[in-house]
Design a protein around this motif. Structure first.
Motif, PDB file in Angstrom:
ATOM      1  N   SER A   1      49.098  65.378  77.993  1.00 39.27           N
ATOM      2  CA  SER A   1      49.584  66.533  78.761  1.00 39.27           C
ATOM      3  C   SER A   1      50.706  67.250  78.015  1.00 39.27           C
ATOM      4  CB  SER A   1      50.078  66.080  80.135  1.00 39.27           C
ATOM      5  OG  SER A   1      49.025  65.561  80.910  1.00 39.27           O
ATOM      6  N   LEU A   2      51.627  66.471  77.459  1.00 38.42           N
ATOM      7  CA  LEU A   2      52.716  67.066  76.677  1.00 38.42           C
ATOM      8  C   LEU A   2      52.164  67.855  75.493  1.00 38.42           C
ATOM      9  CD1 LEU A   2      55.181  64.048  76.743  1.00 38.42           C
ATOM     10  CD2 LEU A   2      55.760  66.365  77.501  1.00 38.42           C
ATOM     11  N   PHE A   3      51.168  67.286  74.841  1.00 35.81           N
ATOM     12  CA  PHE A   3      50.547  67.950  73.696  1.00 35.81           C
ATOM     13  C   PHE A   3      49.861  69.249  74.117  1.00 35.81           C
ATOM     14  CE2 PHE A   3      46.632  68.458  71.112  1.00 35.81           C
ATOM     15  CZ  PHE A   3      47.235  68.840  69.923  1.00 35.81           C
ATOM     16  N   GLN A   4      49.064  69.178  75.179  1.00 37.71           N
ATOM     17  CA  GLN A   4      48.363  70.372  75.645  1.00 37.71           C
ATOM     18  C   GLN A   4      49.349  71.437  76.133  1.00 37.71           C
ATOM     19  OE1 GLN A   4      45.276  71.101  75.331  1.00 37.71           O
ATOM     20  NE2 GLN A   4      44.434  69.115  74.720  1.00 37.71           N
ATOM     21  N   TYR A   5      50.424  70.986  76.746  1.00 37.93           N
ATOM     22  CA  TYR A   5      51.450  71.923  77.220  1.00 37.93           C
ATOM     23  C   TYR A   5      52.089  72.644  76.037  1.00 37.93           C
ATOM     24  CZ  TYR A   5      55.300  73.566  80.211  1.00 37.93           C
ATOM     25  OH  TYR A   5      56.197  74.334  80.917  1.00 37.93           O
ATOM     26  N   ALA A   6      52.354  71.902  74.972  1.00 34.04           N
ATOM     27  CA  ALA A   6      52.910  72.511  73.757  1.00 34.04           C
ATOM     28  C   ALA A   6      51.906  73.464  73.118  1.00 34.04           C
ATOM     29  CB  ALA A   6      53.313  71.421  72.766  1.00 34.04           C
ATOM     30  N   GLU A   7      50.665  73.039  73.032  1.00 30.76           N
ATOM     31  CA  GLU A   7      49.611  73.853  72.416  1.00 30.76           C
ATOM     32  C   GLU A   7      49.458  75.200  73.120  1.00 30.76           C
ATOM     33  OE1 GLU A   7      46.470  72.649  70.011  1.00 30.76           O
ATOM     34  OE2 GLU A   7      48.500  72.399  69.229  1.00 30.76           O
ATOM     35  N   ASN A   8      49.620  75.191  74.426  1.00 38.17           N
ATOM     36  CA  ASN A   8      49.391  76.394  75.221  1.00 38.17           C
ATOM     37  C   ASN A   8      50.665  77.181  75.513  1.00 38.17           C
ATOM     38  OD1 ASN A   8      46.372  76.448  76.250  1.00 38.17           O
ATOM     39  ND2 ASN A   8      47.018  74.306  76.251  1.00 38.17           N
ATOM     40  N   SER A   9      51.745  76.835  74.840  1.00 33.41           N
ATOM     41  CA  SER A   9      53.026  77.487  75.095  1.00 33.41           C
ATOM     42  C   SER A   9      53.223  78.718  74.222  1.00 33.41           C
ATOM     43  CB  SER A   9      54.174  76.501  74.835  1.00 33.41           C
ATOM     44  OG  SER A   9      54.165  75.458  75.769  1.00 33.41           O
ATOM     45  N   LEU A  10      54.140  79.554  74.646  1.00 33.24           N
ATOM     46  CA  LEU A  10      54.582  80.659  73.811  1.00 33.24           C
ATOM     47  C   LEU A  10      55.226  80.099  72.546  1.00 33.24           C
ATOM     48  CD1 LEU A  10      56.224  82.834  76.604  1.00 33.24           C
ATOM     49  CD2 LEU A  10      54.146  83.415  75.342  1.00 33.24           C
ATOM     50  N   ALA A  11      55.128  80.838  71.458  1.00 41.69           N
ATOM     51  CA  ALA A  11      55.636  80.360  70.172  1.00 41.69           C
ATOM     52  C   ALA A  11      57.107  79.969  70.244  1.00 41.69           C
ATOM     53  CB  ALA A  11      55.427  81.436  69.106  1.00 41.69           C
ATOM     54  N   VAL A  12      57.889  80.719  71.013  1.00 39.23           N
ATOM     55  CA  VAL A  12      59.320  80.460  71.089  1.00 39.23           C
ATOM     56  C   VAL A  12      59.629  79.121  71.764  1.00 39.23           C
ATOM     57  CG1 VAL A  12      59.658  81.624  73.320  1.00 39.23           C
ATOM     58  CG2 VAL A  12      61.534  81.558  71.640  1.00 39.23           C
ATOM     59  N   ARG A  13      58.674  78.601  72.530  1.00 39.95           N
ATOM     60  CA  ARG A  13      58.900  77.340  73.241  1.00 39.95           C
ATOM     61  C   ARG A  13      58.170  76.154  72.618  1.00 39.95           C
ATOM     62  NH1 ARG A  13      58.125  79.629  79.444  1.00 39.95           N
ATOM     63  NH2 ARG A  13      59.993  80.951  79.477  1.00 39.95           N
ATOM     64  N   GLN A  14      57.383  76.426  71.607  1.00 32.44           N
ATOM     65  CA  GLN A  14      56.538  75.354  71.082  1.00 32.44           C
ATOM     66  C   GLN A  14      57.311  74.239  70.392  1.00 32.44           C
ATOM     67  OE1 GLN A  14      53.344  77.633  68.959  1.00 32.44           O
ATOM     68  NE2 GLN A  14      52.028  76.264  70.148  1.00 32.44           N
ATOM     69  N   LYS A  15      58.330  74.579  69.631  1.00 34.29           N
ATOM     70  CA  LYS A  15      59.011  73.553  68.845  1.00 34.29           C
ATOM     71  C   LYS A  15      59.558  72.431  69.724  1.00 34.29           C
ATOM     72  CE  LYS A  15      62.514  72.738  65.309  1.00 34.29           C
ATOM     73  NZ  LYS A  15      63.542  73.341  64.418  1.00 34.29           N
ATOM     74  N   GLU A  16      60.281  72.790  70.774  1.00 35.83           N
ATOM     75  CA  GLU A  16      60.870  71.764  71.637  1.00 35.83           C
ATOM     76  C   GLU A  16      59.790  70.952  72.349  1.00 35.83           C
ATOM     77  OE1 GLU A  16      62.415  73.303  75.627  1.00 35.83           O
ATOM     78  OE2 GLU A  16      62.520  75.122  74.401  1.00 35.83           O
ATOM     79  N   ARG A  17      58.665  71.597  72.658  1.00 39.10           N
ATOM     80  CA  ARG A  17      57.605  70.897  73.378  1.00 39.10           C
ATOM     81  C   ARG A  17      56.784  70.005  72.456  1.00 39.10           C
ATOM     82  NH1 ARG A  17      56.229  75.921  77.587  1.00 39.10           N
ATOM     83  NH2 ARG A  17      58.216  75.702  78.710  1.00 39.10           N
TER      84      ARG A  17
END
Length: 230
Positions: free
Chosen positions: A167-183
């Protein structure tokens, strides 16, 4: 069953008449017992608990406390359904063990409580998995984290930890670029936690894929977000 039906009908007439007499306690006890024998556990639970409330030091108080919890146990549904009666049963057995710590029924209470706790664990697991199956990954992360915290020794722990990592991975994958690093970083942290507990997991192949994809992003920072930005 017919004789118990007749008994409850007769007791319903007698109990108001003898309410303020010495016979009232026995009549209340017999009434609760009759409903239990009829397997009307909802009514029996109510009457056993009413007996305890009315006669907390009565001669049947210990037995009634146990029987009230047992009724709730008998009507506790399978894990997919609402677990209010399961919680009531756990509370009832816990109350019995507190009030009667030297009862010969303590081990029986522990056995019932363990079974009921597992039902709550399964309910928690199924609810969290539903979020994952519906691709509501943020909700899945929260639900799985809470389940793992509340039921740390569950038999579903490996799968729940895998689902949280995924879930964490999919959440990061589907995030805006600005939020991807932390996720992605949160995903990597969870990956290490997972591998520490389950180095030989049956989910190893997918976990390795998640690690490689996550590491790639954290090293290069050039993986574009996919659809459904969050």
């Amino acid at each position: 069953n017919e004789k118990y039906v007749k008994a409850t009908e007769l007791l319903a007439q007698l109990m108001p008449r003898y309410r303020a007499t010495e016979k009232a306690e026995n009549l209340n006890w017999l009434n609760a017992q009759s409903y239990f024998k009829m397997k009307d556990y909802f009514s029996a639970s109510t009457y056993f608990k009413s007996y305890v409330d009315t006669y907390p030091f009565g001669k049947y108080a210990e037995e009634a406390t146990f029987m009230g919890a047992l009724c709730d146990y008998n009507i506790s549904p399978r894990a997919e359904l609402d677990q209010e009666n399961t919680r009531n049963a756990i509370e009832g057995f816990s109350l019995f063990m507190t009030r009667y710590p030297y009862s010969p029924r303590i081990e029986e209470c522990k056995k019932y409580m363990k079974e009921l706790q597992e039902r709550l664990v399964e309910k928690s697991y199924l609810s969290a998995k539903l979020y994952f199956d519906m691709k509501q990954y943020k909700a899945a992360i929260t639900a799985l984290t809470n389940s793992l915290k509340d039921y740390s020794d569950t038999e579903f722990r490996e799968e729940m930890m895998y689902l949280r990592l995924s879930s964490l991975f999919q959440y990061a994958e589907n995030s805006l670029a600005v939020r991807q690093k932390e996720r992605y970083q949160a995903t990597l942290d969870d990956y290490y936690s997972f591998m520490e507990e389950f180095p030989e997991s049956k989910y190893s192949r997918d976990v390795k894929r998640i690690f490689q994809r996550t590491s790639e992003y954290l090293k290069t920072g050039n993986i574009e977000p996919v659809a459904n930005n969050q």
